[in-house]
Design an enzyme around this catalytic site. Sequence first.
Site, PDB file in Angstrom:
ATOM      1  CB  ALA A 217      34.929  35.144  35.474  1.00  0.00           C
ATOM      2  CB  SER A 218      34.562  33.439  40.023  1.00  0.00           C
ATOM      3  OG  SER A 218      33.712  33.995  40.034  1.00  0.00           O
ATOM      4  CB  THR A 219      38.830  30.533  37.429  1.00  0.00           C
ATOM      5  OG1 THR A 219      38.751  31.831  36.277  1.00  0.00           O
ATOM      6  CG2 THR A 219      37.326  29.611  36.784  1.00  0.00           C
TER       7      THR A 219
END
Lengths: 478, 482
Positions: A217-219
């Site tokens: 995801a956004s990591t």
Amino acid sequence: MNTAIRRAWIASACIFVLLLGTLTYVQFFDSKDLQANAWNSRTLYESYGSQRGSIVVDGVEVAVSVESNDGYAFQRTYPQADIYAGLTGYFSSIYGATGLESAMDEQLSGNSDAQFYDRIAQMFTGNTAAGASVELTIDGELQQLSYNLLQGHKGSIVALNPKTGEVLAMVSSPSYDPNVLASHNAEPVIAEYAALNEDPDRPLYNRAIAGDTYAPASTFKIIDAVAALESGEYTADSVIPNPQNLSLPNTDVTLPNYLGGNCTARSEATIEWAFAQSCNTPFAQIAMKVGQEQIAQTAQNFGYGQDLSIPLTVSQSVFPTNMEDSQLALASIGQYDVKTTPLQVAMTSAAIANEGVQMKPNLIRSVKSHNLSSLYDFSAEQLRRSTSPAVAHQVRDWMVNSVDHGIAAGASVDGVSVGGKTGTAETGTDTVNSWFTGFAPADDPQVAIAVVYEDVDTTTGSQLSTSAAQQIFEAVLN
Amino acid sequence: MNKASTVSRVDTPRSRRLTELLLTLCAIALCPISMYLIDPDRAVENRMWLQALLVQGVGALILHAVMYLRARYADPFILPLAVALNGLGLAMIYRIDLTTPANAGAMQLMWTGLAMVVSAVVLFFLRDHKILLKVTYISLLASVLLLILPLMPFLGLEINGARIWISVGGRTFQPGELAKITLAIFFAGYLSTHRDLILLAGKKIGPVRLPRFRDMAPMVVAWLISLAVLVFQRDLGSAILFFGIFLVMLYLATGRLTWVALGLLFVVAGGLLAYNYISHVHYRINAWTHAFEPEIYNQPLGGSGQIVQGLFGLASGGLFGRGWGNGRPDLVSYSNSDMIITALGEELGLMGLGAILMLFLLLISRGFRAALGTRDAFGKLLAAGFSALMVIQLFVVIGGVTRLIPLTGLTTPFMSAGGSSLLSNWIIVAILLAISHAARAPHVVEAFDSADSVDYSGSEADGATSVISRITDSTTPQGGRG
């Protein structure tokens, strides 16, 4: 008659030579094969009843062989059971060994090359082989805390020392009790193994390094940010359009911005701001502009697609190839077919915190033979340079900003500069996997972590993961 | 060559009783030391080592005393060798008691003492082994009776498919073990007296001269007995042993290898018949040829599990062994009796087992030496026959556990748990001692006192070599000193 007697004696001597010959064949030439035979329970009793070395954390044994009188000389026990199950694995006479019991088997069983002279000595002294003990880099209190934080949830926590690569904590939840599987009593072992294997929550997997791997995801935006700077197309001052929805090329799909942050506030944004609010559309544009080769290369520089052994085998993280732009846009926000492990996510933060140098994660602090001579001592090892110090500094500052002024604020620690990045992975159901990765303190990093909670709702998940990170940072720094 | 000095040495051959005593003392120490090595704490606690030391010590001293009194020139190596083998067996049986439900150690120790005393008694009364020649046919009768005993209702006992035990007052006994002695006495007696008839009277068919049937009839009877043992007692091992002695002694008496070859043909024919018609034998052979096939391995009755587990034990011992008390003989069934070789091989390794084999080789060599030395054909046949008996027994046992030949149940002489076996082997020791005494005793020399024609040249008297053997040897074309 004496001739016949002499001949009989010679024949007798020949028979003795023949018998010595067959004994030599069985005991010497065929010995290895016979000992490897699957029916040879002797080998089983020996290896599974041997006095293996202990696995030690902070001087406390988390896997230890205790004397037993059930046909096996020793019984493997795991005093802290579930807390370390993902690391120790189990040592079962029926299902073999997993985890460190398998990865460090040569040392634990005393069969490693380094223990050759010990074995020779034992052959003459008649002592039964005692394996070497293995001390882990794990911080016992941090491991316990991480385990507690995940209790009642599915997920994983990994904590690394970014400067050395020492693994300080590694927990996978739900866990299991390896004592049951190590029992010498077959029936409960078989029943428990079947139950664990059928459990949909997959307790036997160490989610931190293996298992089904996660969408980062956004990591993954950390890698996007590095790629953007490395490509030369963007600088810290670049301003990128920030539409609330981005139509993906050649599809009727639109990519929305993250609704949990403050993305609607600006129609165009710097990378720093987009990073702090975790806005999707600027990063999708960055990815499509710098191209998938650049992103893939950066991902690889941080460890994607690389084999790793710590010495537990770590599943490879995957960044897909040959994507359409629409797919690349999704991949850039850590969705589509991007797959990673919590360890890989923690290693990414660790490299950013450590001036762009990624240290090799390692669980083993030392290996000591039973007479306490050291067979191995940990020394920090550089795995690779992931990015330049300048880029690392820039992304580190963005991550600090994300905690100070962005949506990762839940991980902040008073008086300490903390860097971090959240992530919310859609899993196709109405729940999400909630991520946090980061490090602290930013100017002298002591710990880099990755936290993931599975199957939570967006808000709860975000609170859980950032709060877990905060507690870990506080535990390490105090 | 100083003839006078050589002769003077020959005139007073040394009895070698001191050599025997010292060697025996070393042999006696083996068992207690082994017991201590197995588990020092338990050895101190249960005092078995002390009992073993006392029983073997007293038994050996009695035998030594009897030899001193009645058979002063008996071979000095036979007693220490037997004590050493017996002691190692005792230690292994005691060791297996520690980790299995078996409890054979105390019984074995008692039988050791008893057998040594019986051996001493036999030696005491058997001043001249030629007395046994008088009981040739009684021995045959005794053999038949002993072999029939287990087949008697109420008396006989069937264990694991073989009916070779009798049960008296709750104790079991294997009469077949004694029958091997009486059969050997019969063979020796009959062959030594009928040797010429067998050899010379008879038709010549082609190159082979066959004896007349009437000369061979008693031998055939004995041979049939052994076949009957196979069929009715389902004891393949004993059948092979009896037939083996029959063939070996026939060869020793006649020197005719062609007859041995003929006999072996009978074995092959008998074996084929047995394989096809006797399930017990069929299983044994299958377990031998297909030992590593799962269905044979897992077969509960007559499968290869025992052989394979025994092989695993030997393999686990390797070159140097696991050391006393460190192996897993509890994983092999009958590890203290029929399979004791695998237990010894596992804990003492190829080295230890090789050493034990050397002890056996020395023992049987001393037996053959006594056979060469004694002058009467009966004594020669008996001593060589007993030696061959041990060789065959070892061949069947070790060949069986190493899968050289099919595994059949036989005890390892002196070592396996079992009173009957110990008793018979110690009686054999007594008879061998008596024969070796006859071979070495100096009183016979007097008859040749003035026999200047005897050429002693080149014969360095080595103490253990009797002048008599040299004299008799020099009359045979082969000559030599044996």
